[in-house]
Motif scaffolding. Structure first.
Motif, PDB file in Angstrom:
ATOM      1  N   MET A 185      13.660  84.615 -19.568  1.00 31.59           N
ATOM      2  CA  MET A 185      12.749  85.380 -18.930  1.00 31.59           C
ATOM      3  C   MET A 185      12.182  86.579 -19.648  1.00 31.59           C
ATOM      4  N   THR A 217       8.334  90.465 -18.947  1.00 32.44           N
ATOM      5  CA  THR A 217       9.413  89.635 -18.254  1.00 32.44           C
ATOM      6  C   THR A 217       8.288  88.827 -17.303  1.00 32.44           C
ATOM      7  N   ASN A 218       8.759  87.400 -17.389  1.00 30.69           N
ATOM      8  CA  ASN A 218       8.148  86.437 -16.364  1.00 30.69           C
ATOM      9  C   ASN A 218       9.269  85.548 -15.886  1.00 30.69           C
ATOM     10  N   MET A 219       8.888  84.908 -15.086  1.00 33.96           N
ATOM     11  CA  MET A 219       9.612  83.970 -14.108  1.00 33.96           C
ATOM     12  C   MET A 219       9.670  82.505 -14.507  1.00 33.96           C
TER      13      MET A 219
END
Length: 417
Positions: free
Chosen positions: A60, A26-28
């Motif tokens: 995300m 997951t990334n922002m």
């Protein structure tokens, strides 16, 4: 969490890693409008990022998998798997290496080692590997105890161990309710309906693979969680049986006494053990969990010594016209009874026949059919009451009110003038 003993120089190094499925990266995402100062800079950077999904960079959830960095959450019913490695960090050969893995719970200590045989020797830069598996069946603190013993070239016997502490959490909250109901007009015994409320109290979605009821030896079970169609039954929860975090789902089951126990009312009425629930689910990337409840128990219905049940009654009767009903009287006690039937009229129900009739002796768990005739002098939905049974052996009386209800209509009111 790892707890070490007092530090001591050892020739061997012990490493323990929990084996579990990876998770999606997951990334922002950072975005802005084109008219803002960065322009399309953030958009271009996200498109060049190899972890993002092409065409959905602002989402995300990425395409890459990440390995777990710690033991993570372990839930009751899941299988705990761990990789244990003992590596020879020294420059000498080590002999008689014995690796032992125990799991300490609040109630027992389990040996999880695949083999209890010692390795004859271990050369420098070599290792001894083992994988252990255990289906977690207790909630609370668990301690994985890994012990290593070995002998040096000089003949010195050394020993050390490490402790790995983790918590086992409860994944589901299961609540049950029992309902006793008349099975049908020809049966003496009751059907039992079980409602099971299952709530997902984890932080991730669950795929409910199976929720079934294993009945006790006296009952057979029918699941009431499908809608019958032309081809096959469809689940009431839809094709995708997912249970989101903190969501609750109700399952319904109907239990009927098996034929060999159906007429033994004295036995069935005291049965409190119904069966146990078997629940199987999958989470994240296919981790499987399974829970089986303890034996579910209900409050036994209180029939008393004599049970009076209704076998036949018309749906609608005419005002002031006699109609027939059939009752069944069952001796639920452990002694023989000599019964006398008394019929008492009420303001709306009038019995036809002789009151104080001798029914004779009824053995334990035996029953007899009783045809009766009566009429109603009042229209509407009327309760059939006023039956009384007396056991002449013990001089004990049993009264029955609201045996059933019947709809009384006036035949002349329904005709068109």
């Amino acid at each position: 969490m790892e707890v070490n003993q007092a530090k001591q120089e050892h020739l061997l190094a012990l490493k323990v890693m929990r084996l579990t499925k990876p998770t999606l990266f997951t990334n922002m995402p950072v975005t802005c409008e084109d008219r803002d100062l960065p322009g399309d800079l953030f958009s271009r950077l996200m498109k060049e990022d190899p972890s993002t999904i092409k065409g959905a960079e602002a989402l995300m959830l990425g395409e890459m998998l990440t390995l777990p960095q710690n033991f993570g959450n372990i839930f009751l019913g899941e299988t705990f798997s761990s990789y244990i490695s003992v590596h020879n960090d020294s420059s000498q050969v080590v002999k008689d290496i014995l690796v032992k893995a125990d799991l300490q719970t609040s109630s027992q200590r389990l040996n999880l080692s695949a083999s209890n045989n010692a390795v004859t020797e271990l050369k420098p830069e070599s290792c001894v590997d083992d994988v252990i598996h255990h289906e977690v069946k207790e909630i609370g603190t668990h301690i994985l105890v890994c012990a290593v013993s070995y002998t040096t070239q000089a003949g010195e016997k050394l020993y050390f161990r490490k402790f790995f502490k983790f918590q086992v959490l409860k994944p589901l909250d299961v609540k049950t309710k029992f309902y006793n109901a008349e099975s049908d007009l020809s049966s003496v015994t009751d059907e039992v309906f079980l409602e099971a409320q299952i709530q997902n109290i984890t932080t991730s979605s669950m795929f409910m693979e199976k929720v079934s009821l294993e009945p006790s030896m006296m009952y057979s079970v029918a699941e009431l969680n499908t809608v019958e169609t032309e081809d096959e039954g469809t689940s009431t929860f839809g094709k995708m049986s997912y249970l989101q975090p903190m969501d609750t789902r109700q399952y319904l089951y109907c239990l009927k006494p098996k034929p060999e126990f159906a007429e033994k009312a004295g036995i069935i009425k005291g049965v409190t053990v119904i069966g146990k629930l078997d629940i199987v689910w999958k989470t994240n990337l296919g981790e499987r969990g399974r829970l089986q409840t303890s034996q579910l128990q209900r409050m036994a219905p209180g029939y008393g010594d004599v049970r009076l049940s209704l076998e036949m009654i018309p749906d609608t009767v005419n005002l002031e016209e006699p109609f027939d009903i059939t009752c069944k009287i069952t001796n639920c006690s452990e002694r023989t009874m000599d019964l006398v039937l008394e019929m008492c009229n009420t303001c709306s129900i009038h019995w036809c026949g002789v009151s104080g009739r001798q029914l004779g002796k009824v053995s334990p768990s035996a029953s007899l059919a009783l045809p009766l005739k009566l009429l109603s002098s009042v229209q509407g939905l009327q309760s059939i009451s006023g039956l009384r049974l007396t056991d002449t052996f013990l001089k004990r009386t049993y009264e029955y009110d609201d045996v059933a209800q019947v709809c009384v209509v006036c035949p002349y009111m329904s005709r068109e003038s």
